[in-house]
Design an enzyme around this catalytic site. Structure first.
Site, PDB file in Angstrom:
ATOM      1  N   GLU A  35      52.683 -38.981  37.334  1.00 27.07           N
ATOM      2  CA  GLU A  35      51.741 -40.037  36.976  1.00 27.07           C
ATOM      3  C   GLU A  35      50.460 -39.506  36.351  1.00 27.07           C
ATOM      4  OE1 GLU A  35      51.312 -43.406  39.581  1.00 27.07           O
ATOM      5  OE2 GLU A  35      53.110 -42.862  40.691  1.00 27.07           O
ATOM      6  N   LYS A  80      44.973 -37.251  41.662  1.00 31.32           N
ATOM      7  CA  LYS A  80      45.949 -36.151  41.598  1.00 31.32           C
ATOM      8  C   LYS A  80      45.698 -35.258  40.381  1.00 31.32           C
ATOM      9  CE  LYS A  80      49.004 -35.220  43.808  1.00 31.32           C
ATOM     10  NZ  LYS A  80      49.073 -34.257  44.936  1.00 31.32           N
ATOM     11  N   TYR A 114      44.876 -43.445  42.046  1.00 29.02           N
ATOM     12  CA  TYR A 114      45.766 -42.424  42.616  1.00 29.02           C
ATOM     13  C   TYR A 114      46.040 -41.305  41.624  1.00 29.02           C
ATOM     14  CZ  TYR A 114      50.206 -40.140  43.528  1.00 29.02           C
ATOM     15  OH  TYR A 114      51.196 -39.187  43.663  1.00 29.02           O
TER      16      TYR A 114
END
Length: 352
Positions: A135, A163, A159
């Site tokens: 992602e 990351k 999110y």
């Protein structure tokens, strides 16, 4: 010799620990904060093994991490610890910033201090393997080539942004301080012990409970699906053979739309757990409003790890999804115990 596995009671982390201990005798120090998705029951089958140690704690607790390093003298750290659900990051991004960014920073810095004090032979063996996600690369159109390790980072959710930040920290600690790091970016995992907020376990459990199966938007979002045990094998391969400082994409070569995945689940349940009135579970599918910033397609090009390290997935989507559905049918007690009040509140907030 020992390795530290963070996030060890979560979905992928627990599968990694089980797979590791089933295949070699090296000690595992399993660290987990035990938030809602960390479940010690996942590791129950190995809790009496002499080469297994569990520590409850946070990767952001520098004092605890330093103590673990000194006591267990690991040759490697495998970092799974992360807040990992996009929907939760939309409603509450703070936890994602704290764990995925600040926590990774503190873990890296304690690893750096430990590494610097090692003798030269031990330094040559030491590795810090950071487990990330596809992602971070953003989204693809239906005709774009799959993500390679050289793709630009374009995260679209809190999110994935957190990351991406953690990946950059890992890279910086290698280039600035010489910490011997490895990074893996994986596609969507599925399999045993998956907390039932993600698409596959969520739909299995809702189907069995006779509830609507919620599909975001038109259900045509495409993901590359990777059976979790294949992912664990891939991480082990990178840990053993990977070139320090390199990134390896681990994917399943299984692109499916969300609707195709749910149809496959319904068809397997029709076969393995048919309804009394002979209806199909497909009749429970319902479409709901799409979530903000929903990436249209992810796809991993796993050519590098295949060509350079010799890893390939053993499961097809068809064999892996059958094993997964059967596991949930056989482990309904586990499902009942993980469905806490917090989880039910989250379901109502997101899918009511």
């Amino acid at each position: 010799m020992s390795i530290i596995v963070t996030g060890a009671a979560g979905f992928i982390g627990s599968n990694f620990v089980l797979n590791w201990l089933n295949n070699n005798n090296e000690k595992v120090v399993a660290l987990d904060k035990l938030t809602y998705a960390g479940n010690l029951e996942n590791l129950k089958s190995v809790e009496t093994k002499p080469n297994y140690v569990f520590v409850q704690g946070d990767i952001g607790d520098s004092k605890l991490i330093a103590e673990i390093f000194q006591e267990h003298q690991p040759r490697a750290v495998v970092n799974f610890a992360a807040e990992s659900h996009v929907d939760r990051s939309i409603h509450g991004p703070d936890d994602f910033m704290q764990t995925n960014i600040i926590g990774t920073y503190r873990l890296l810095d304690e690893a750096r201090s430990f590494f610097n004090a090692l003798n030269e032979d031990a330094k040559k063996q030491f590795r810090f393997l950071h487990v990330s996600t596809d992602e971070v690369y953003g989204t693809l159109s239906s005709t774009d080539p799959a993500f390679k390790e050289t793709n630009q980072y374009e995260p679209n959710s809190p999110y994935s942004a957190s990351k991406a930040a953690s990946d950059h920290l890992v890279r910086a600690w290698h280039h600035t301080y010489g910490l011997p790091v490895l990074t893996t970016n994986c596609s969507n995992n599925y399999g045993p012990f998956h907390f039932p907020e993600k698409l596959i376990p969520l739909c299995i459990l809702k189907a069995l409970q006779g509830q609507d199966l919620p599909i975001y938007g038109d259900g045509q979002q495409i993901r590359d699906w990777l059976y979790v045990v294949d992912h664990c094998r891939g991480i082990t391969t990178v840990l053993e053979k990977g070139v320090v400082g390199e990134t390896y994409n681990i994917g399943g070569w299984n692109e499916k739309t969300n609707l195709e995945v749910v149809h496959a689940l319904c068809d397997l349940l029709d076969e393995l757990k048919p309804l009394d009135d002979a209806r199909s579970y497909r009749e429970q599918i319902t479409f709901i409003k799409d979530r903000p910033g929903h990436d249209r397609r992810y796809a991993i090009d796993a050519t590098k790890i295949s060509n350079e390290l010799g890893w390939k997935p053993e499961e097809t989507f068809e064999t892996g999804i059958r094993k997964t559905v059967q596991w949930y049918l056989d482990n309904q007690d586990w499902v009942t115990r993980v469905q806490s009040g917090e989880y039910q509140h989250w379901l109502n907030k997101n899918y009511s």
